[in-house]
Design a protein around this motif. Structure first.
Motif, short mmCIF file in Angstrom:
data_model
loop_
_atom_site.label_atom_id
_atom_site.label_comp_id
_atom_site.label_asym_id
_atom_site.label_seq_id
_atom_site.Cartn_x
_atom_site.Cartn_y
_atom_site.Cartn_z
N PHE A 107 1.86 19.11 -2.16
CA PHE A 107 0.82 17.71 -2.18
C PHE A 107 1.34 16.34 -1.78
CE2 PHE A 107 -3.54 19.23 -3.99
CZ PHE A 107 -3.87 20.39 -2.93
N LEU B 244 1.30 21.30 -6.98
CA LEU B 244 1.54 19.69 -6.85
C LEU B 244 2.41 19.46 -6.08
CD1 LEU B 244 0.96 19.48 -11.25
CD2 LEU B 244 -0.09 18.05 -8.90
N LEU C 287 -7.46 0.65 -1.35
CA LEU C 287 -5.98 1.42 -2.34
C LEU C 287 -6.71 2.69 -2.97
CD1 LEU C 287 -3.38 1.37 -1.18
CD2 LEU C 287 -2.55 0.31 -3.21
N TYR D 23 -8.71 5.60 -0.93
CA TYR D 23 -7.19 6.53 -0.82
C TYR D 23 -7.15 6.99 -2.04
CZ TYR D 23 -7.77 3.14 3.17
OH TYR D 23 -7.40 2.47 4.26
N VAL D 24 -6.52 6.61 -2.82
CA VAL D 24 -6.28 7.07 -3.97
C VAL D 24 -7.37 8.50 -4.29
CG1 VAL D 24 -5.21 6.73 -6.18
CG2 VAL D 24 -4.66 5.55 -4.84
N MET E 116 -7.09 16.65 -4.54
CA MET E 116 -5.99 17.49 -5.34
C MET E 116 -6.57 18.37 -6.52
SD MET E 116 -3.18 16.80 -6.83
CE MET E 116 -2.44 18.05 -6.82
N LEU F 160 -7.07 22.64 -5.73
CA LEU F 160 -6.63 23.01 -7.98
C LEU F 160 -7.84 23.49 -7.83
CD1 LEU F 160 -4.55 20.87 -9.75
CD2 LEU F 160 -3.95 22.78 -8.84
N GLY G 106 -9.89 10.33 -2.35
CA GLY G 106 -9.45 10.68 -2.29
C GLY G 106 -8.34 11.77 -2.23
N LEU G 107 -7.21 11.22 -2.55
CA LEU G 107 -6.47 12.13 -2.51
C LEU G 107 -6.39 12.30 -4.12
CD1 LEU G 107 -2.74 9.52 -2.86
CD2 LEU G 107 -2.94 12.44 -3.96
N PHE H 203 1.92 7.18 -6.40
CA PHE H 203 1.39 8.03 -6.90
C PHE H 203 2.11 9.56 -6.06
CE2 PHE H 203 -3.24 9.26 -7.86
CZ PHE H 203 -3.45 8.54 -8.51
N PHE I 45 2.79 13.23 -8.30
CA PHE I 45 2.68 14.96 -8.25
C PHE I 45 3.64 15.13 -8.13
CE2 PHE I 45 -1.40 13.33 -6.00
CZ PHE I 45 -1.68 13.21 -7.10
N LEU J 270 2.50 1.86 -3.37
CA LEU J 270 1.50 1.96 -4.42
C LEU J 270 1.76 3.51 -4.85
CD1 LEU J 270 -0.67 -1.00 -5.20
CD2 LEU J 270 1.56 -0.28 -6.71
N MET J 271 0.63 3.86 -3.16
CA MET J 271 0.75 5.44 -2.76
C MET J 271 1.41 6.53 -2.83
SD MET J 271 -2.88 5.93 -1.48
CE MET J 271 -2.87 6.92 -0.67
N LYS K 249 0.57 -1.02 0.17
CA LYS K 249 0.05 0.14 -0.31
C LYS K 249 0.71 0.88 0.20
CE LYS K 249 -4.06 -1.02 1.78
NZ LYS K 249 -4.92 -1.35 3.43
N PHE L 285 -4.45 13.33 2.16
CA PHE L 285 -3.65 12.17 1.64
C PHE L 285 -3.16 11.55 3.35
CE2 PHE L 285 -3.43 16.71 0.07
CZ PHE L 285 -3.70 16.43 -1.14
#
Lengths: 460, 632
Positions: free
Chosen positions: A203, A200, B611, B614-615, B622, B626, B617-618, A159, A163, A155-156, A152, A214
């Motif tokens: 974040f 970005l 997961l 969560y993504v 964002m 923005l 939410g991220l 991601f 950014f 992967l996060m 987890k 986050f």
């Protein structure tokens, strides 16, 4: 830059040493001496750098005494961590040398985070800090949860790295520079490209320090990773992320006509982090998970140092790094000695292990922010910084309320230790006199910093 | 300057003693505990004496020495320093605190022998001395407040020292809560001072105050009266005096040290230290005088009817501190501090001697069950007699005479004094003589009613003898002006404190006043002898009449203040909270709690382990951010 070289060299050295040295004890002692060496070498460095930045490696690094002092605090905390929890780290699995090596690589990343002068170095430092963490989180190979946490997190993390890179690229497009001091956003209208870049990056860094929204990975990863690893990544690495954050935003995006664009967003992030971290922590049953949420809420306080941007916030982040890391490492060290990680598992600890209970109380006091502990002054400094900045009073009031909420879940543990009858199970054999004395010294340090912050602040 | 650099050691030594005893106390033999407990204080006392001699023989420039150890923090120009300030006022207080504490610690090694809480007792006592020294040496109101709360905490811990009996716990709680009223006022006063001066440094405030405030200014009034609130609580003055008699539940050395000699005079110290504020607020200073006068009378009357020897002494303490407040109120700063010093000697002595009696009587406190101890315990008797003489201000031969008569003289002669204030003090002096010698006659004369169970040893006798001698001779350092020009104490004090302003034509009345008060004290002793020894029947008969019974009970209960507070404060609050159990305000807090629960549920639900969630939410965060930043 002795710290950078010594941590990198020791990391490689320890990785190889696993081949030749079979004794876990020996590797642990080697690692401790490595930290001590880096600590001493960094002190020697201290004399050469002043308050104004010194450029190294063609501006890749920009070293100030603030950065070195921060590194010194981090190395001190790592030393405490090794002394308190080194044995647990060595016993995660068979590859003792590699666990310690990974820690040293992370340290290398933290050193870069405290001294980078270029966006590329920022990226490098964040990645050097992150990748060993993914491995460490999954180091308990017989535990499915550990694997899950690792995956987890990876992967996060990937991601958010996306950014970060995107942000850097946009910013380069807007300014034509990677250098954080000469990027020079001030004095001209800011276009959407630069703004999007800033956001970005913000974040990506907010992800690293687990600020809301986050933060989702945080409880799962902290809970799933081996406790000794959680102790490290929730303290040292987190404040390492903060130093990268605060330096970038103060140096590159700090001028008043730039900060008005991102201040509101970061304020909202701060508010959300405080609320979510504290409110969710309140009803946790597992102390480990509570500490995970507490690390989110403490991140909310540290974000004040990022958004306030004045001398007080620099001092505040230094104090906060020390206060938060020491107290949390102490809490985790005691947690690791418990057989049951729930609140009820602490019932009656004061009777069984009075010293442990007392020290834990001091650490928790510091995390709440009770006066005469380091945590109080740390909170006081970052909140004062925000007050001095102006226009953030609502956020300060919110933070104070959240600190009050945090008292509930921290004190619940004290209540369990002192006022609830119970038969808590501790690993007696692991509680050696040496462990106890290091713990007591750590607690003493927490109090000394609370009455004499000059111990740290006098150096800048 | 050499020796002055060691000033920080004076509070540090007791702190060290406390730490050692708190950490290792349980594993140490009692002998070692006693030695550490006493040595830490003894060394501090010795150091104080050495520094004091230095100070007296070659005073530092400006008559003060300031030692700044470090600055706690520095934010927005507000930088409270951990800093000590030694001037004649704090020197006297430091000397009395360390010296008397040392004697009492020594005494306690014997008194507490065999108690299971032996290490705890000495740890608390050392912590107390540390806090008290921080209080008097602090150069900063924040540090002073730390000491102030520290002594409050130790007082609480030591009143409830024998915590297994519930009554003691109630007494401890009462002391803590009642003084809290005062402390709350005090901290508000500190906030007010910070707001006006942006510093809590005492000397800065004292020098800046006259230029900032006109005499009689409203802010000065509030600052002075809020600090006075703190002083009233700590020093057990009207209307916050009710906790002190109950505080006698603690071990007797505690009563001697904390509730007689040192802590309860912290209020006197605070007012004396902040004297500039009170001179800028004449109304408050008048209030101080009136409260002092009223308290000394009420406590004096209450002491007349007590049966418990320690409660007599407790009321007399309240009464004597009333005298100090009276002196502060009329601007006789030096006289107040002088009486504090003398009072510390004789009241410490009286408590210690009473403790020796209580030990001998197997924890019997009722003096009417003692009697006739004069022959059995001669040392205790004679020293107790000296202390009583000083308390009753027997002319010429006792120290109390010199300190108390000075106050009475100034109460009349100062420009801020008046006939009525003097009269209160005068009646109080008469009462003091009566109740003091009532106590002496009942306890030590007459027939013996109980066997002596435990004879005092040297560790008890020697402190008694030292304090007994001081109770007699310490007064000679301040001879009345009319007798000769020998007043080193007030000339020392007047270096840093303003001199008392005498009204016109008062200078030559001093001798007359002294004669009157001397006679009244002797008359009081005679009355006590008449009614307690010679013909106790008269008093007994009076007590059986309806009026007599009422007065006796009224005095015995300390003017019914407890009952009064119970009716006007405790019961209404309890009643209100009972009928108002589920009121509107409660609903709000419940709603907040429920909101918290709800939010907690929502937030916990977001933490579902998926997961993709969560993504999501991220990315959502964002997108929102923005949008805000680019389009708002």
């Amino acid at each position: 830059m002795n710290a950078l070289i010594s941590t990198a060299v020791f990391g490689i050295f320890l990785m190889i040493s696993g081949l030749f040295i079979k004794s876990k004890q020996a590797i642990r002692i080697l690692a401790i001496s490595g930290v001590v060496a880096a600590f001493v070498l960094n002190i020697i460095d201290f004399r050469q750098y002043g308050a104004s930045a010194t450029e190294l490696f063609h501006g890749m690094l920009s070293v100030t005494n603030f950065g070195l002092l921060f590194i010194e605090i981090i190395l001190g905390c790592v030393l405490v961590y090794f002394l308190l929890s080194g044995k647990d780290l060595a016993n995660i699995g068979h590859y003792t040398g590699e666990y310690f090596a990974l820690i040293f690589f992370i340290l290398c990343g933290v050193v870069l985070a405290a001294t980078y002068g270029n966006m590329l170095m920022l990226f490098l430092s964040i990645e050097i800090m992150s990748i060993p963490q993914y491995i460490l989180a999954g180091s308990d190979k017989h535990n499915l949860k550990s694997h899950e946490a690792s995956l987890k997190y990876f992967l996060m993390g990937a991601f958010s790295t996306g950014f970060l890179l995107m942000g850097i690229a946009l910013l380069y497009g807007a300014t034509g520079s990677f250098d954080i001091t000469t990027m020079n956003l001030a004095g001209r209208p800011i276009d959407a490209m630069a703004l999007a870049g800033i956001i970005l990056i913000a974040f990506a860094l907010a992800f690293k320090v687990s600020a809301a929204p986050f933060h989702f990975w945080t409880p799962d990863v902290y809970d799933g990773a081996p406790t000794v690893v959680t102790s490290f990544i929730s303290t040292i690495v987190k404040v390492g992320g903060f130093v990268a954050f605060i330096r970038l935003f103060h140096i590159a995006f700090g001028s008043p006509d730039v900060d008005k664009h991102w201040l509101l967003v970061l304020s909202i992030i701060t508010a959300a982090t405080l609320i979510i971290g504290n409110v969710t922590a309140v009803f946790q049953q597992s102390v480990k998970r509570m500490l995970a949420y507490s690390s989110i809420s403490q991140a909310g306080f540290m974000l004040f140092a990022v958004i306030a941007m004045n001398v007080l916030s620099w001092q505040g982040i230094l104090l906060y790094a020390a206060a938060y890391s020491l107290a949390t490492i102490g809490c985790f060290a005691i947690l690791m000695k418990m057989k049951d990680y729930t609140y009820d598992g602490y019932n009656g600890l004061a009777q069984k292990q009075p010293l442990l209970a007392l020290m834990n109380t001091i650490f928790l006091f510091s995390l709440v922010g009770i006066p005469a502990t380091a945590g109080f002054l740390a909170k006081y400094f970052v909140l004062s910084a925000a007050v001095e900045k102006g226009g953030l009073l609502w956020l300060v009031i919110l933070a104070v309320c959240c600190a009050a909420i945090s008292a509930f879940y921290y004190f619940r543990l004290i209540w369990a230790m002192y006022f609830k009858a119970g038969d808590c199970q501790v690993e007696e054999h692991a509680i050696t006199p040496a462990f106890k004395s290091v713990l007591a010294l750590t607690a003493l340090l927490v109090i000394i910093l609370g009455v004499w912050p000059g111990l740290i602040l006098a150096w800048i | 300057m050499g020796i002055y650099h060691l000033l920080w050691l004076i509070p540090a030594l007791p702190l060290l003693g406390f730490l050692i005893l708190a950490i290792f106390g349980l594993k140490m033999p009692n002998r070692a505990i006693g030695i550490i407990g006493c040595a830490s204080i003894g060394l501090a006392a010795l150091l104080t004496i050495i520094i004091g001699i230095n100070f007296l023989t070659s005073p530092p420039t400006g008559n003060f020495y300031q030692q700044t150890l470090w600055t706690w923090f520095s934010v927005h120009g507000f930088s409270p320093a951990i800093s000590f300030y030694l001037d004649p006022v704090s020197l006297i207080f430091t000397f009395v605190v360390t010296f008397v504490s040392f004697l009492i610690h020594w005494y306690s090694t014997e008194y507490m022998r065999g108690d299971e809480g032996y290490p705890r007792f000495f740890a608390y006592m050392n912590l107390f001395v540390f806090s008290m020294l921080t209080l008097v040496l602090a150069n900063n109101l924040l540090l002073l407040y730390l000491g102030w709360e520290g002594v409050g905490l130790c007082s609480f811990l030591l009143i409830g020292f024998w915590y297994k009996e519930q009554e003691n716990c109630y007494a401890a709680r009462k002391a803590f809560i009642v003084t809290r009223f005062g402390d709350t006022a005090m901290i508000i006063g500190l906030f007010l001072l910070v707001k006006n001066f942006n510093t809590l440094n005492i000397q800065d405030i004292l020098t800046k105050a006259p230029s900032l405030w006109q005499p009689g200014a409203t802010t000065a009034f509030w600052a002075a009266i809020l600090l006075l609130g703190g002083a009233l609580g700590k020093s057990a003055q009207l209307p916050l005096q009710t906790w002190l008699p109950d505080a006698m539940a603690g071990p007797t050395p505690v009563s001697a040290l904390i509730h007689a000699a040192t802590m309860v005079t912290a209020g006197v110290y605070l007012i004396a230290r902040m004297h500039v504020l009170y001179e800028l607020a004449p109304v408050v200073q008048l209030i101080v005088a009136i409260i002092g006068a009223a308290t000394l009378l009420i406590a004096g009357f209450s002491a007349l009817a007590q049966r418990d020897i320690k409660r007599v002494l407790a009321y007399s303490t309240i009464s004597q501190i009333g005298y100090m407040f009276l002196a502060l109120g009329v601007g006789a700063w030096s006289a107040a501090i002088f009486h504090f010093m003398i009072h510390a000697f004789f009241k410490g002595l009286l408590f210690l001697a009473a403790g020796a009696v209580i030990l001998a009587m197997e924890e019997e406190h009722d003096m009417f069950k003692m009697g006739g101890l004069r022959k059995k315990m001669p040392v205790v008797f004679w020293t107790f007699l000296f202390g009583s003489g000083a308390l009753a201000a027997i002319p010429i031969i006792t120290a109390g005479f010199y300190s108390k008569d000075q106050i009475l003289f100034f109460a009349l002669a100062s420009t801020k004094g008046s006939f009525w204030l003097w009269l209160c003090g005068f009646v109080g002096a008469f009462l003091t003589a009566i109740y003091t010698f009532r106590m002496v006659f009942v306890t030590f004369f007459g027939e013996q009613k109980k066997e002596v169970h435990r004879k005092p040893t040297n560790s008890i006798k020697i402190p008694l003898i030292i304090l007994g001698i001081l109770s007699l001779i310490a007064g000679f350092i301040e001879i009345p002006k009319a007798w000769g020009n020998f007043a080193p104490f007030s000339s020392l004090m007047n270096k840093v404190m303003p001199q008392v302003q005498l009204a016109a034509g008062m200078e030559n009345k001093e001798v007359l006043l002294e004669v009157i008060t001397g006679i009244i004290a002797l008359l009081g002793v005679y009355l006590a002898w008449q009614f307690c020894l010679k013909s106790p029947k008269v008093l007994y008969n009076f007590k059986t009449t309806g009026l007599g019974r009422f007065i006796d009970k009224f005095f015995f209960k300390g003017f019914m203040f407890d009952q009064l507070y119970d009716i006007i404060l405790v019961r209404p609050v309890v009643w209100l909270s009972k009928i108002d159990k589920r009121d509107f305000v409660d609903r709000i807090y419940e709603a907040i709690g429920n909101l918290g629960l709800l939010l907690n549920k929502i937030f916990s639900r977001t933490q579902n382990g998926y997961l993709r969630w969560y993504v999501c939410g991220l990315v959502l965060g964002m997108a929102v951010a923005l949008t805000i930043i680019l389009f708002v």
